[in-house]
Write a protein that holds these residues in place. Structure first.
Motif: not given
Length: 327
Positions: A213-214, A217, A254, A259, A262
């Motif tokens: 998901k990171t 994004r 992550p 991060r 993202a």
């Protein structure tokens, strides 16, 4: 040049921690009776792990993490030190020292070299961990149920399908081809679809889903260029799939760089981000307020910018803070 300074600072600090570990391991029978010295060895391994993680030296990170886990056992449980235990600890130390020595050598530490050393040392660390577990089990006396109480933590972690790594590799190859192509809304959409596929392959395993998901994004933000996204996303997805396949899904997280990508708002240009007033002062701050700097999102550029304004002690502190923030 500036990133080279950061590397030099890491090597210098790592050598100091190696000295701490060597002194402790050579006198382990005396050290085990001194809780502060055991804590010192734990902190030394933890610091090397944090610095290696920030700079991307995965082999050094893995070995120092192994040491950290073992020293945690010594911190929390009474263990009788014998020759076999000392020997296994020293073998592990030799591996960590070899990695650091190669890093500061004329050719540096190549990733394939480091991985080979880690693989060669893994049986010793596995034996060391198992031996410590047996010593701890013998040291708890009548509380025989203690090891059984910790056992449920192992089955809780879900395992991926047997061919998980193969399927992930196939998806990563498709992603790499898209990253090499033109940056278009269509290609970004295809990359996001592939992220959804990767999440499905993980079968709902939390740490893997969070990582994917990171990445999703980071890709979704059109301000992040493929040249920045590709090396970070592909590398972390591959490493995490290997960890998951090996039953180490809890180690997946992550990186700070991922991060940051993202978290970048679409209104912020991708090449740079403005760093807010930092509690760590630059070498020549104004008397009234902290100095502000602009840092590129690309890791090497960020390292170069930071090395221009921070001194050695501040860079080492920043490295530790970044490691803590990425956990």
């Amino acid at each position: 040049m500036e990133s080279g300074k950061i590397l030099g600072f890491f090597i210098e600090e790592a050598k100091e921690h190696l000295e701490t570990l060597e002194k402790g391991l050579m006198d382990l029978q005396s050290v085990i009776a001194d809780q502060e010295r055991v804590n010192e060895m734990f902190r030394a391994a933890h610091s090397v792990k944090g610095g290696a993680a920030m700079l991307g030296f995965n082999s050094i990170q893995k070995v120092s993490h192994r040491f950290e886990d073992c020293f945690k056992i010594l911190k929390e449980h009474p263990v009788t030190i014998d020759h076999q235990l000392e020997s296994m600890f020293l073998k592990g130390y030799d591996t960590l020292k070899e990695l650091i020595d190669r890093l500061q050598g004329p050719f540096g530490l190549r990733e394939d070299e480091g991985e080979k050393l880690v693989q060669a040392a893994e049986p010793n660390f596995a034996q060391l961990q198992a031996y410590l577990d047996r010593l701890v089990g013998g040291g708890v006396g009548a509380i025989d149920e203690l090891p059984l109480q910790a056992e449920p933590a192992k089955p809780v972690a879900k395992m991926p399908p047997p061919n998980f790594s193969v399927q992930v590799t196939a998806v990563l190859k498709q992603m790499l081809l898209l990253f090499k192509g033109a940056e278009t809304p269509s290609s970004r959409q295809q990359l996001q679809t592939l992220c959804q596929r990767l999440a499905q392959l993980g079968g709902g395993i939390g740490t893997w889903t969070m990582l994917v998901k990171t990445v999703h994004r980071a890709i979704a933000n059109p301000k992040n260029p493929y040249s920045t996204l590709a090396p970070i996303a592909i590398k972390e997805l591959k490493q995490s799939s290997d960890l998951l396949q090996a039953g180490k899904g809890n180690a997946i997280a992550p990186s700070a760089s991922l991060r940051l990508l993202a978290a970048s708002p679409e209104s912020t240009p991708a090449p740079t981000t403005s760093v807010a007033k930092t509690p760590v002062q630059a070498p020549t701050p104004s008397p009234s307020s902290p100095k502000e700097i602009t840092v590129p999102l690309e890791p090497r550029g960020a390292a170069k910018a930071l090395a221009q304004v921070f001194n050695k002690e501040q860079l080492l502190m920043l490295a530790k803070l970044l490691h803590q923030a990425s956990r």
